[in-house]
Design a protein around this motif. Sequence first.
Motif, PDB file in Angstrom:
ATOM      1  N   HIS A 184       0.843  -1.195   0.000  1.00  0.00           N
ATOM      2  CA  HIS A 184       0.000   0.000   0.000  1.00  0.00           C
ATOM      3  C   HIS A 184       0.878   1.244   0.000  1.00  0.00           C
ATOM      4  O   HIS A 184       1.961   1.260   0.605  1.00  0.00           O
ATOM      5  CB  HIS A 184      -0.893   0.044   1.246  1.00  0.00           C
ATOM      6  CG  HIS A 184      -1.772  -1.153   1.400  1.00  0.00           C
ATOM      7  ND1 HIS A 184      -3.100  -1.172   1.027  1.00  0.00           N
ATOM      8  CD2 HIS A 184      -1.497  -2.388   1.896  1.00  0.00           C
ATOM      9  CE1 HIS A 184      -3.613  -2.356   1.291  1.00  0.00           C
ATOM     10  NE2 HIS A 184      -2.672  -3.122   1.807  1.00  0.00           N
ATOM     11  N   THR A 194       1.008   4.940   1.493  1.00  0.00           N
ATOM     12  CA  THR A 194       0.407   5.745   2.553  1.00  0.00           C
ATOM     13  C   THR A 194       1.480   6.633   3.157  1.00  0.00           C
ATOM     14  O   THR A 194       2.661   6.269   3.169  1.00  0.00           O
ATOM     15  CB  THR A 194      -0.229   4.845   3.639  1.00  0.00           C
ATOM     16  OG1 THR A 194      -0.926   5.643   4.590  1.00  0.00           O
ATOM     17  CG2 THR A 194       0.814   4.002   4.355  1.00  0.00           C
ATOM     18  N   PHE A 215       2.993   7.253   5.994  1.00  0.00           N
ATOM     19  CA  PHE A 215       3.040   6.607   7.301  1.00  0.00           C
ATOM     20  C   PHE A 215       3.607   7.514   8.389  1.00  0.00           C
ATOM     21  O   PHE A 215       3.142   7.499   9.527  1.00  0.00           O
ATOM     22  CB  PHE A 215       3.871   5.319   7.203  1.00  0.00           C
ATOM     23  CG  PHE A 215       3.751   4.427   8.405  1.00  0.00           C
ATOM     24  CD1 PHE A 215       2.617   3.656   8.606  1.00  0.00           C
ATOM     25  CD2 PHE A 215       4.774   4.361   9.339  1.00  0.00           C
ATOM     26  CE1 PHE A 215       2.500   2.828   9.717  1.00  0.00           C
ATOM     27  CE2 PHE A 215       4.674   3.537  10.445  1.00  0.00           C
ATOM     28  CZ  PHE A 215       3.533   2.762  10.639  1.00  0.00           C
ATOM     29  N   ASN A 216       4.612   8.315   8.049  1.00  0.00           N
ATOM     30  CA  ASN A 216       5.247   9.177   9.052  1.00  0.00           C
ATOM     31  C   ASN A 216       4.806  10.630   8.957  1.00  0.00           C
ATOM     32  O   ASN A 216       5.407  11.506   9.584  1.00  0.00           O
ATOM     33  CB  ASN A 216       6.770   9.072   8.962  1.00  0.00           C
ATOM     34  CG  ASN A 216       7.301   9.527   7.600  1.00  0.00           C
ATOM     35  OD1 ASN A 216       6.548   9.601   6.624  1.00  0.00           O
ATOM     36  ND2 ASN A 216       8.593   9.828   7.532  1.00  0.00           N
ATOM     37  N   ASP A 228       4.773   6.791   1.426  1.00  0.00           N
ATOM     38  CA  ASP A 228       5.680   5.701   1.745  1.00  0.00           C
ATOM     39  C   ASP A 228       5.097   4.394   1.216  1.00  0.00           C
ATOM     40  O   ASP A 228       3.946   4.347   0.763  1.00  0.00           O
ATOM     41  CB  ASP A 228       5.874   5.624   3.260  1.00  0.00           C
ATOM     42  CG  ASP A 228       6.266   6.972   3.862  1.00  0.00           C
ATOM     43  OD1 ASP A 228       7.234   7.572   3.361  1.00  0.00           O
ATOM     44  OD2 ASP A 228       5.591   7.431   4.806  1.00  0.00           O
ATOM     45  N   LEU A 229       5.879   3.333   1.266  1.00  0.00           N
ATOM     46  CA  LEU A 229       5.423   2.019   0.818  1.00  0.00           C
ATOM     47  C   LEU A 229       5.353   1.091   2.023  1.00  0.00           C
ATOM     48  O   LEU A 229       6.368   0.848   2.684  1.00  0.00           O
ATOM     49  CB  LEU A 229       6.374   1.455  -0.235  1.00  0.00           C
ATOM     50  CG  LEU A 229       5.976   0.123  -0.869  1.00  0.00           C
ATOM     51  CD1 LEU A 229       4.656   0.255  -1.614  1.00  0.00           C
ATOM     52  CD2 LEU A 229       7.073  -0.387  -1.798  1.00  0.00           C
ATOM     53  N   CYS A 230       4.152   0.601   2.316  1.00  0.00           N
ATOM     54  CA  CYS A 230       3.932  -0.236   3.492  1.00  0.00           C
ATOM     55  C   CYS A 230       3.275  -1.552   3.094  1.00  0.00           C
ATOM     56  O   CYS A 230       2.655  -1.659   2.034  1.00  0.00           O
ATOM     57  CB  CYS A 230       3.047   0.482   4.514  1.00  0.00           C
ATOM     58  SG  CYS A 230       3.778   1.989   5.216  1.00  0.00           S
ATOM     59  N   VAL A 260       3.278  -5.828  10.049  1.00  0.00           N
ATOM     60  CA  VAL A 260       3.231  -4.526   9.386  1.00  0.00           C
ATOM     61  C   VAL A 260       4.662  -4.038   9.180  1.00  0.00           C
ATOM     62  O   VAL A 260       5.482  -4.102  10.104  1.00  0.00           O
ATOM     63  CB  VAL A 260       2.451  -3.494  10.227  1.00  0.00           C
ATOM     64  CG1 VAL A 260       2.447  -2.126   9.539  1.00  0.00           C
ATOM     65  CG2 VAL A 260       1.025  -3.969  10.482  1.00  0.00           C
ATOM     66  N   CYS A 271       7.103  -0.937   6.821  1.00  0.00           N
ATOM     67  CA  CYS A 271       7.105   0.223   5.930  1.00  0.00           C
ATOM     68  C   CYS A 271       8.518   0.571   5.507  1.00  0.00           C
ATOM     69  O   CYS A 271       9.466   0.468   6.305  1.00  0.00           O
ATOM     70  CB  CYS A 271       6.486   1.446   6.614  1.00  0.00           C
ATOM     71  SG  CYS A 271       4.716   1.339   6.894  1.00  0.00           S
ATOM     72  N   LEU A 307      10.113   4.001   4.294  1.00  0.00           N
ATOM     73  CA  LEU A 307       9.810   5.418   4.164  1.00  0.00           C
ATOM     74  C   LEU A 307      10.477   6.004   2.917  1.00  0.00           C
ATOM     75  O   LEU A 307      11.440   5.449   2.385  1.00  0.00           O
ATOM     76  CB  LEU A 307      10.275   6.173   5.416  1.00  0.00           C
ATOM     77  CG  LEU A 307       9.641   5.735   6.741  1.00  0.00           C
ATOM     78  CD1 LEU A 307      10.165   6.596   7.883  1.00  0.00           C
ATOM     79  CD2 LEU A 307       8.118   5.788   6.683  1.00  0.00           C
ATOM     80  N   GLU A 355       8.809  -1.851  11.440  1.00  0.00           N
ATOM     81  CA  GLU A 355       8.368  -3.239  11.377  1.00  0.00           C
ATOM     82  C   GLU A 355       7.801  -3.635  12.736  1.00  0.00           C
ATOM     83  O   GLU A 355       8.407  -3.379  13.770  1.00  0.00           O
ATOM     84  CB  GLU A 355       9.521  -4.156  10.992  1.00  0.00           C
ATOM     85  CG  GLU A 355       9.102  -5.575  10.691  1.00  0.00           C
ATOM     86  CD  GLU A 355      10.222  -6.376  10.043  1.00  0.00           C
ATOM     87  OE1 GLU A 355       9.925  -7.464   9.502  1.00  0.00           O
ATOM     88  OE2 GLU A 355      11.380  -5.911  10.066  1.00  0.00           O
ATOM     89  N   PHE A 400      -4.500   0.400   5.097  1.00  0.00           N
ATOM     90  CA  PHE A 400      -3.935   1.488   5.889  1.00  0.00           C
ATOM     91  C   PHE A 400      -4.866   2.691   5.736  1.00  0.00           C
ATOM     92  O   PHE A 400      -5.116   3.158   4.620  1.00  0.00           O
ATOM     93  CB  PHE A 400      -2.533   1.845   5.394  1.00  0.00           C
ATOM     94  CG  PHE A 400      -1.493   0.804   5.713  1.00  0.00           C
ATOM     95  CD1 PHE A 400      -0.746   0.886   6.871  1.00  0.00           C
ATOM     96  CD2 PHE A 400      -1.275  -0.266   4.851  1.00  0.00           C
ATOM     97  CE1 PHE A 400       0.213  -0.074   7.172  1.00  0.00           C
ATOM     98  CE2 PHE A 400      -0.321  -1.228   5.138  1.00  0.00           C
ATOM     99  CZ  PHE A 400       0.425  -1.136   6.302  1.00  0.00           C
TER     100      PHE A 400
END
Length: 325
Positions: free
Chosen positions: A131, A133, A135-136, A142-144, A156, A158, A160, A173, A194
């Motif tokens: 996904h 999203t 994230f930070n 980012d790619l998660c 989970v 990611c 960044l 992680e 997400f």
Amino acid sequence: MALLAAVTACGSPELPQLCAAHGDSEGRLLVSCFDRYADQLYTDAIAFSQVIAGTSGLVDRWQYGEALHFTDFNGDGRTDLCSARGNAEGHVDVACYNFDDGRFLDAPSFSQTVTALTGWTGDWQYGEALHFTDFNDDGRMDLCAARGNAAGELEVLCVLRNANGFEDSISFEQTLAGKTGLVDRWQYGEALHFTDFNGDERVDVCGAFGNAVGALEVYCFFRNRGGSFPDAPSFQQEFTGSRGWTNRMQYGEPLRFTDFNDDGTMDLCGAHGIEGGRLQIGCFFQEGDGTLSTRASFLQALSSTPQWEGEWRYGEALHFTWPDR
């Protein structure tokens, strides 16, 4: 210019459109969108359609668009189209086509092999667990991934993104031991998303799927201020009035979290094929107490969409997206 703004003046730009991204008969990437009126109803006719000429190879399982995502990748307020898929070495290849001057560019505006991710071969290569999203919360996508690990627990992770691209190592992680049973087909994360479900401006992980009795069930892990997730779900709800989420439908492929009615809260919506290959859209709106309506808040079947049958009926290629956001 928004994706559909040049197509129709009847639509409401504040309401998410319904768009499909998948392979056409020649394996090229085809994007098509249904516009939406201020009364929330969709148009029966496709309002936007484009074949991205520089693409190829979207055949066999690739044609269903599991690896494709609509997201504002470059942060210009317009919806881009990105793919994330495993390559022959098991790393993840990312490619994005920016939206500019009323259409998607025919060549990727961004491409990178994310070497921090490994093992994305076999059934993992199709990217169902991946996904895009922020994230930070730094303004970059980012790619998660959210998926089952070897023990069937929810994992989970990611990678960044900085100004130069995705980082060379996994940035986040965590294993959520409170969610188990993600084995066999469940491990690929088709039911996982997400999204900021509770509106605290932090990315949560939520699942939407059919349970053992065929009822729709939702759970979420709300992310805390420290950046981690709790081991146990923060929110759970079963839709006791819903039925039919059995067999392949149980994996939740048609389901998405989106602010469908533009009230600032995340709703649960789905789009899939029904009898005759017509397209049906349904939503459960989030209520004031943070729960979702137990009965469909919105339901519409489009009369002029006969292609959504067979493997297409599960809606993997369909997305709710804001063309001007």
